[in-house]
Every structure is written in C-alpha cells, then in structure tokens.
Design a protein around this motif. Structure first.
Motif, PDB file in Angstrom:
ATOM      1  N   THR A  45      44.091  39.354  34.285  1.00  0.00           N
ATOM      2  CA  THR A  45      45.378  40.038  34.293  1.00  0.00           C
ATOM      3  C   THR A  45      45.286  41.261  33.412  1.00  0.00           C
ATOM      4  OG1 THR A  45      46.131  38.833  32.372  1.00  0.00           O
ATOM      5  CG2 THR A  45      46.557  37.821  34.514  1.00  0.00           C
ATOM      6  N   SER A  46      46.300  42.111  33.482  1.00  0.00           N
ATOM      7  CA  SER A  46      46.297  43.304  32.654  1.00  0.00           C
ATOM      8  C   SER A  46      46.290  42.924  31.184  1.00  0.00           C
ATOM      9  CB  SER A  46      47.522  44.163  32.970  1.00  0.00           C
ATOM     10  OG  SER A  46      48.703  43.425  32.794  1.00  0.00           O
ATOM     11  N   THR A  47      46.917  41.812  30.855  1.00  0.00           N
ATOM     12  CA  THR A  47      46.904  41.357  29.466  1.00  0.00           C
ATOM     13  C   THR A  47      45.504  41.007  29.029  1.00  0.00           C
ATOM     14  OG1 THR A  47      49.136  40.498  29.644  1.00  0.00           O
ATOM     15  CG2 THR A  47      47.772  39.627  27.857  1.00  0.00           C
ATOM     16  N   ARG A  48      44.776  40.314  29.898  1.00  0.00           N
ATOM     17  CA  ARG A  48      43.406  39.948  29.548  1.00  0.00           C
ATOM     18  C   ARG A  48      42.533  41.171  29.421  1.00  0.00           C
ATOM     19  NH1 ARG A  48      40.987  35.028  32.687  1.00  0.00           N
ATOM     20  NH2 ARG A  48      42.715  34.134  31.524  1.00  0.00           N
ATOM     21  N   ARG A  49      42.772  42.194  30.247  1.00  0.00           N
ATOM     22  CA  ARG A  49      41.997  43.421  30.111  1.00  0.00           C
ATOM     23  C   ARG A  49      42.163  43.997  28.727  1.00  0.00           C
ATOM     24  NH1 ARG A  49      44.320  45.042  34.934  1.00  0.00           N
ATOM     25  NH2 ARG A  49      45.302  46.830  33.923  1.00  0.00           N
ATOM     26  N   ARG A  50      43.390  44.049  28.254  1.00  0.00           N
ATOM     27  CA  ARG A  50      43.630  44.593  26.926  1.00  0.00           C
ATOM     28  C   ARG A  50      43.039  43.690  25.848  1.00  0.00           C
ATOM     29  NH1 ARG A  50      47.383  46.245  30.279  1.00  0.00           N
ATOM     30  NH2 ARG A  50      48.240  48.341  30.084  1.00  0.00           N
ATOM     31  N   GLN A  51      43.073  42.362  26.079  1.00  0.00           N
ATOM     32  CA  GLN A  51      42.501  41.452  25.100  1.00  0.00           C
ATOM     33  C   GLN A  51      41.001  41.656  24.987  1.00  0.00           C
ATOM     34  OE1 GLN A  51      43.832  37.691  26.605  1.00  0.00           O
ATOM     35  NE2 GLN A  51      45.650  37.658  25.304  1.00  0.00           N
ATOM     36  N   PHE A  52      40.337  41.896  26.118  1.00  0.00           N
ATOM     37  CA  PHE A  52      38.891  42.114  26.065  1.00  0.00           C
ATOM     38  C   PHE A  52      38.564  43.319  25.213  1.00  0.00           C
ATOM     39  CE2 PHE A  52      35.251  44.488  27.543  1.00  0.00           C
ATOM     40  CZ  PHE A  52      34.264  43.556  27.376  1.00  0.00           C
ATOM     41  N   ILE A  53      39.332  44.363  25.384  1.00  0.00           N
ATOM     42  CA  ILE A  53      39.026  45.596  24.684  1.00  0.00           C
ATOM     43  C   ILE A  53      39.512  45.556  23.247  1.00  0.00           C
ATOM     44  CG2 ILE A  53      39.437  48.077  24.669  1.00  0.00           C
ATOM     45  CD1 ILE A  53      39.721  47.935  27.661  1.00  0.00           C
ATOM     46  N   GLU A  66      46.451  51.819  34.178  1.00  0.00           N
ATOM     47  CA  GLU A  66      47.498  51.109  33.447  1.00  0.00           C
ATOM     48  C   GLU A  66      47.969  49.895  34.223  1.00  0.00           C
ATOM     49  OE1 GLU A  66      51.714  52.059  31.128  1.00  0.00           O
ATOM     50  OE2 GLU A  66      50.784  53.553  32.431  1.00  0.00           O
ATOM     51  N   GLU A  67      48.063  50.026  35.554  1.00  0.00           N
ATOM     52  CA  GLU A  67      48.457  48.893  36.375  1.00  0.00           C
ATOM     53  C   GLU A  67      47.262  47.968  36.578  1.00  0.00           C
ATOM     54  OE1 GLU A  67      47.198  52.143  39.307  1.00  0.00           O
ATOM     55  OE2 GLU A  67      48.202  51.991  37.369  1.00  0.00           O
ATOM     56  N   GLU A  68      47.548  46.717  36.934  1.00  0.00           N
ATOM     57  CA  GLU A  68      46.475  45.767  37.150  1.00  0.00           C
ATOM     58  C   GLU A  68      45.622  46.205  38.328  1.00  0.00           C
ATOM     59  OE1 GLU A  68      45.805  40.995  38.050  1.00  0.00           O
ATOM     60  OE2 GLU A  68      47.796  41.790  37.594  1.00  0.00           O
ATOM     61  N   ALA A  69      44.313  46.229  38.137  1.00  0.00           N
ATOM     62  CA  ALA A  69      43.403  46.677  39.187  1.00  0.00           C
ATOM     63  C   ALA A  69      42.007  46.143  38.897  1.00  0.00           C
ATOM     64  CB  ALA A  69      43.378  48.203  39.265  1.00  0.00           C
ATOM     65  N   ASN A  70      41.165  46.163  39.921  1.00  0.00           N
ATOM     66  CA  ASN A  70      39.776  45.746  39.766  1.00  0.00           C
ATOM     67  C   ASN A  70      38.842  46.949  39.710  1.00  0.00           C
ATOM     68  OD1 ASN A  70      40.176  42.866  39.899  1.00  0.00           O
ATOM     69  ND2 ASN A  70      40.683  43.136  42.048  1.00  0.00           N
ATOM     70  N   SER A  71      39.375  48.078  39.315  1.00  0.00           N
ATOM     71  CA  SER A  71      38.608  49.323  39.271  1.00  0.00           C
ATOM     72  C   SER A  71      38.583  49.843  37.844  1.00  0.00           C
ATOM     73  CB  SER A  71      39.249  50.363  40.202  1.00  0.00           C
ATOM     74  OG  SER A  71      39.309  49.878  41.531  1.00  0.00           O
TER      75      SER A  71
END
Length: 252
Positions: free
Chosen positions: A55-63, A130-135
């Motif tokens: 999810t977008s939240t997890r993306r931010r958590q990774f970074i 910014e939006e959830e994406a796989n790119s």
C-alpha cells in the motif's frame, strides 16, 4: 536488483527478503564479476517482489522507517532547482540533484522522494507517484573493489546483460518461477543500458529499464544502478515518464 522485477530496480514499495551473503563472490574473471553484480541486483529484485501488493503507507514505511532494514536516516536530500537555461528539463518534470552522491536526474513534478542507507548499499534513493502504483524509479549505489575501474570490467554489454537477465529467470523450474526476458541493451557514454521484463506466473508483466554506471567519490569507485519499472496496466500512464527519467541520469 530477483524474483519479480527488473533485476536492477529498487522500489519504495519493496520488502527486503534477505540474501546479503550473495555479495561475496571472488572476482577472478569477468564472468565472476558479472555474477557478483547479478547477485547484488537479484537482492534488489527480491526486495521488490511483493511491490504489487504494498500500500502507499507501506511504500512510505520502506523509505522512511528504517528498523526492519537497518536504514540509517540522515536527512532527506531534497531536489535542487537548476535554471532551465542550464538544462533542458522536459515539461512536467523537475531536476533532483544529490550533491552528496554527485548525480542528478529528471523526475515527474508530483513524485515523492525518499533516501536512506540500508544494508548492502551505500545509498538508495527512490522516486514514486503520490498515488498508489506499481511504478517507480530508484538509484542504488554500492562500493566496488579497486579492480573495477570502468563498466567494461564486467565484460561487454551484450554478455553482461544476457548473464544478468538469464540469472533472474526461473521459468525453467517446476513449478515455473519468474520469467525474465532481455529486450534490449546498449553501451553509451560510460553507461550500460538494459531493458527487460519480469513476470511471475499469474501476475502482470513488469517492464524494467536500467542505466548502470560507475564513478569515484575520491577514495573508491562506486556502482550506480538506476532502474525504472512499471507493470503493463500502467504503461500508458507511467511508461514514457519512467524511460525519460532513467535516461536523464547524469553524474555531476
């Protein structure tokens, strides 16, 4: 960079799945050098295997949340404005400049940026919508031994790309694993450019574009792996922007 994405990409949505020991290969020949880099890039791919489900939240958590992958976060390096007169910036793009790691890259105006220093890498910087994406697009930097003086130290680009991508392919396994296919490769201005696809059974095909180059920080050479990736469903929305971002990467 390898289980389910261009062997050279690092995405803000990835999860590390281990494999640090894969970096310690002898370097007695070009083949072994390619294997070492291949394993290093496979680690990056493994980190991104579950990218499509994050999810977008997890993306931010990774970074931005380092505990799980030993990020040591100094301060996010924000993009530096460069006069349009000095560089031809495409419409709807901005220039991200990393003065510490000495590179610049065009990224879409509205994309997010994260940076850190995880295990097995000197630096990782990720760019993503910014939006959830796989790119996404990423820049990973690793240290190299003194015998690596230029990209040709890994062998010619054709052999390098073939070895790298074939090392990611698991379609021959039973049951079949990820299918990796080399689309194109070339050497230009000290960089190796590689285009390929990765597809897990039952999942969307991922398109990956990588630019791999080498530069010294004054003490030792470092390998820069710039990778952009998108799934087929997002090709129209992100494909050309990701290709443009990867091809714009330059040392400063």
């Amino acid at each position: 960079m390898a289980s389910s994405v261009w062997c050279l990409y690092i995405s803000p949505c990835l999860k590390k799945k281990g494999g640090g020991g894969l970096l310690h290969f002898p370097l007695n020949s070009n083949t072994q050098r390619v294997q070492r880099l291949q394993m290093q890039l496979q680690n990056q791919e493994l980190m991104k295997e579950d990218d499509g489900h994050a999810t977008s939240t997890r993306r931010r958590q990774f970074i931005l949340q380092a505990p799980l992958i030993a990020f040591s976060f100094p301060q996010l390096i924000m993009s530096t404005a460069i006069a349009v007169a000095e560089i031809d910036v495409p419409q709807d793009f901005r220039v991200y400049t990393d003065e510490v790691n000495k590179f610049k890259i065009f990224i879409p105006q509205d994309w997010q940026v994260g940076a850190g220093e995880p295990n097995n890498f000197k630096s990782i910087t990720a760019f993503y919508p910014e939006e959830e994406a796989n790119s996404n697009v990423s820049v990973a930097i690793t240290g190299l031994g003194p015998d690596f003086t230029r990209m040709e130290s890994f062998g010619k680009v054709d052999a390098f790309a073939d070895t790298l991508v074939s090392g990611l392919d698991r379609s021959w396994q039973r049951p079949p694993g990820v299918a990796a296919k080399l689309i194109d490769c070339k050497a230009s201005n000290g960089f190796y450019y590689i285009e390929y696809t990765l597809q897990n059974p039952g999942e969307s095909r991922r398109h990956l574009f990588s630019a791999i180059g080498m530069a010294s920080n004054g003490w030792y050479n470092r390998l820069y792996t710039v990778t952009g990736q998108f799934v087929e469903e997002e090709a129209e929305k992100y494909g050309s922007r990701i290709e443009k971002a990867v091809s714009s990467f330059r040392f400063i």
